[in-house]
Design an enzyme around this catalytic site. Sequence first.
Site, PDB file in Angstrom:
ATOM      1  N   GLU A 129      -1.411  -3.111  -1.153  1.00  0.00           N
ATOM      2  CA  GLU A 129      -1.195  -4.075  -0.538  1.00  0.00           C
ATOM      3  C   GLU A 129      -2.360  -5.578  -1.708  1.00  0.00           C
ATOM      4  O   GLU A 129      -1.700  -6.506  -1.900  1.00  0.00           O
ATOM      5  CB  GLU A 129      -0.629  -4.966   0.365  1.00  0.00           C
ATOM      6  CG  GLU A 129       0.123  -3.621   0.905  1.00  0.00           C
ATOM      7  CD  GLU A 129       1.547  -4.238   0.174  1.00  0.00           C
ATOM      8  OE1 GLU A 129       1.809  -4.866  -0.384  1.00  0.00           O
ATOM      9  OE2 GLU A 129       2.302  -3.256   0.362  1.00  0.00           O
ATOM     10  N   ASP A 140       8.411  -0.892  -6.862  1.00  0.00           N
ATOM     11  CA  ASP A 140       7.738  -1.515  -7.639  1.00  0.00           C
ATOM     12  C   ASP A 140       7.772  -1.097  -9.027  1.00  0.00           C
ATOM     13  O   ASP A 140       7.992  -1.670 -10.223  1.00  0.00           O
ATOM     14  CB  ASP A 140       6.167  -1.566  -7.313  1.00  0.00           C
ATOM     15  CG  ASP A 140       5.261  -2.165  -5.839  1.00  0.00           C
ATOM     16  OD1 ASP A 140       6.028  -3.460  -5.561  1.00  0.00           O
ATOM     17  OD2 ASP A 140       4.640  -1.864  -5.547  1.00  0.00           O
TER      18      ASP A 140
END
Length: 644
Positions: A462, A536
């Site tokens: 992250e 992603d």
Amino acid sequence: MPQKKNNKGGSRKPKVVRINLSWLYIVLIIGIGWMLLRNQGSAPQKIEWAQVREMVLSGDVKEIHFVRNDFKGNITVKPERLGKYASAFPGGEVPASSPHFFFLVSGSFEPENTFDALNEQLPADDQVKIVMENDSRIWPTILEWVIPALLCVGLWIFLFRGMARGGGPGGPGGMNPFNVGKAPGKLADKNKVNITFKDVAGMYGAKEEVMEIVDFLKNPRKYTALGGKIPKGALLVGPPGTGKTLLAKAVAGEANVPFFSISGSDFVEMFVGVGASRVRDLFAQAKAKAPCIVFIDEIDAVGRARGKNAGFTSNDERENTLNQLLTEMDGFGTNSGVIVIAATNRADILDKALMRAGRFDRQIHVDLPELKEREEIFKVHMKGLKVDKDFDVEFMAKHTPGFSGADIANVCNEAALTAARRSKPQIDRQDFLDAVDRIIGGLEKKGSIITPAEKYSIAHHEAGHAVVSWLLPYANPLFKVTLVPRGSALGAAWYLPEERKLYTRSQLVDEMCSLMGGRVAEEIVNGEPSTGAQNDLERLTQMAYGMIQYYGMSDKVGDLSFYDSTGSRGYELTKPYSEKTAEIMDQEVRKLVDSIHERTRKLLESHKDAFKQVASLLLEKEVIFAEDVEAILGPKAKPVERAV
């Protein structure tokens, strides 16, 4: 007949006694249950005449009831002798009532002579009582024919009364087979709808066009005096939850004319011809109440393009219904004063004949609300909530980009539930932010078990997203980064994307680098990737193929777009490009993704210390905001302004 006066001087209405058929069903059920319970216990056992003779001569028989026309005799044993014959009954259970046994004889049997001869062999005290009669069979015959008929009639009445109650106020009713061809649309008469345009926030352009239709109905001479014609129909098109149905309700409240509402799926039936019959009936009702509005919600259920499933007869009924709808909207018949408003979120699959002028003269696009519209929608849904007086509505509108009106209503409701769960007297900003997190990410998993190694990897993943998006000028602005698992996500980076209509190649590349940041961060820290970047990579691949195949952003492929905006190509098995072109597109996508991967790696390697600081802070706090990232990396990179 004079009415009785009550104590207050008013007239007392006579009481009407109504028979509820439910009581009849209850009585029938009780009667059947009583008959079944009455026959519980062991049944009389069949024996032969020779055994009967022995029982009589033994003095065990109390009475013989002989039915002449059935050639059947029923035997009642003396109570004190019943134990002698217990073994003759199943389980040794003797019947509680007589008869205990029965026997059958042939037509040559002479009961008077035979029984007299047996009684002569017995003492006077042990002689058997003989009862002989003919069975008239009246009641068994009546019960055999009348009770099944009564049950059938009662079931018929019960079913059809329930079916008739299923209909709405504007329709003939539910599942009644006699009304199967009637339109089940609901009629909202004048002044019966309380929703007006004041209750519809945002949707400026759509509201203006719909208000003009209402003005057509209120002041038709204003437009017809110049030779103009009132539009026959308007199609509301937009994503789910944007308020298309709400806008139609507001039209009903403002127009002050009868308003028929029906769903497209109400026309589709398994019975042949029912859909077309319902369309005819709907427009017949509308013509009788003209001027009026007919609203068809989710019209794609019946208006899908014809001929796409050639050879499948299951599609014929829907196509016949669509044909009838086309004829009613603009055929030989006149529909003066009837305006059709329809709503769909799949306008690309509708039949072209339905979309033409003369049927739906206007297509009104109801898009997702923009910033100012979201602020108004928040104010509408917050009217009944106890919100903190210092609450900033504009702040929440900025933090909910891409939310529809239905999403905002859900946020307000979820915020109220969150505040109530925390026993707060008022709803504050944090409750709204937590509601947004819960709606987008899912429920917080407080008991989720994550190993220290996994938590370390997630934090750097992250942090990679956050650092790359912060350093690239065209990437979406960061709002916060969290390690709190929600739904299927173990962590998340939250952004506040700018509301753009157009994207340049530089903007798309920066967004793709931001998506790649988590994967590259794992490779730098762990030396190998993990499965955490699946979502992603999925989004990254879609964007890369979109740039090459749809937007013409490749030198080798050129300024070509293979996007099918009509949706008709989905039924074709062939591609609009050759295998060689497909191979070139795959190579270009691979080249683009590799360049993005290399650019992202260089960016994180050059800011490795700051990247690890962000990850450490995230491990410490679990939730960090844009201010925390700014304290480490400095102000966010701003895009270069181009001269216009």
